[in-house]
Write an enzyme that holds these catalytic residues in place. Structure first.
Site, PDB file in Angstrom:
ATOM      1  CG  HIS A 112      -4.130  -3.314   2.586  1.00 13.90           C
ATOM      2  ND1 HIS A 112      -3.188  -2.975   3.524  1.00 13.90           N
ATOM      3  CD2 HIS A 112      -4.683  -2.155   2.160  1.00 13.90           C
ATOM      4  CE1 HIS A 112      -3.172  -1.668   3.676  1.00 13.90           C
ATOM      5  NE2 HIS A 112      -4.069  -1.143   2.852  1.00 13.90           N
ATOM      6  CD  GLU A 144      -2.336  -6.220   5.000  1.00 11.47           C
ATOM      7  OE1 GLU A 144      -2.532  -5.026   5.339  1.00 11.47           O
ATOM      8  OE2 GLU A 144      -1.746  -6.542   3.949  1.00 11.47           O
ATOM      9  CB  CYS A 183      -0.994  -0.042   1.164  1.00 13.78           C
ATOM     10  SG  CYS A 183      -2.351   1.154   0.972  1.00 13.78           S
TER      11      CYS A 183
END
Length: 203
Positions: free
Chosen positions: A185, A187, A78
């Protein structure tokens, strides 16, 4: 060991949890010696580019990141990806790390469909443009999760994957040498994101 750079920008919990769920040894640190000892480095980040760059400078981490980027895999996520570029035009002009040629600009500046919202937030399919070890567990067209108002451009030679948002092909994944970046992202991108992180741990 994968070192996650802690420079006071962003919530590191979900990234750390994802890596540990994959069984990967992970350490959150701002110590230069720990970054040098790591096998891989992840530079995360959320917020404003200028503030993040100032915090990296204040922590004395820029020289070690530039040094280690030539020695081992480094992944920016990001805002961390945006910091890899030469400069950003987010609220002025700010220098990046210069590890990848290109610049960061306001997404709305290039978005022709004014009905689309900025920030670009939500799930988008990622089209793989070039084969890379990072995609060894990933299929082109799988969905990943974005939250951003600025994006990288003028970086075509380094771009590995894009996501279409209206008229803009958002730069999703980049690489130059040992340095990779993901605008989305991983995650927060479910199983697809975990597989991308696993591949990074294998490069």
């Amino acid at each position: 060991m994968i070192a996650i750079v802690d420079y006071g920008v962003g919530n590191l919990f979900s990234l750390t949890s994802s890596l540990r769920a994959l069984g990967l040894e992970t350490e959150v640190t701002r110590q230069a010696e720990r970054l040098r000892a790591a096998e891989r480095i992840i530079l995360p980040g959320v917020g404003a580019f200028g503030d993040a760059r100032a915090k990296l400078d204040a922590a004395g981490l820029v020289p070690v990141l530039l040094e280690e980027a030539g020695r081992k895999p480094l992944l920016g996520i990001c805002l961390g990806m945006q910091l890899l570029f030469e400069r950003s035009f987010e609220y002025g002009e700010h220098p990046g790390l210069g590890l990848i040629p290109g610049e960061v600009a306001f997404l709305g500046e290039d978005l022709k469909d004014q009905a689309l919202k900025v920030p670009h937030m939500g799930w988008n399919s990622l089209e793989v443009l070039r084969d890379d070890p990072l995609f060894r567990h990933f299929r082109s067209g799988e969905y990943v999760y974005y939250v951003h108002s600025f994006y990288a451009r003028k970086c075509g030679e380094s771009t590995l994957g894009t996501s279409q948002y209206g008229s803009v092909a958002v730069t999703g994944v980049v690489r130059r040498g040992n340095v990779w970046g993901m605008q989305f992202h991983p995650e927060k991108s479910g199983d697809a994101g975990l597989r991308l992180l696993r591949a990074f741990a294998e490069v």
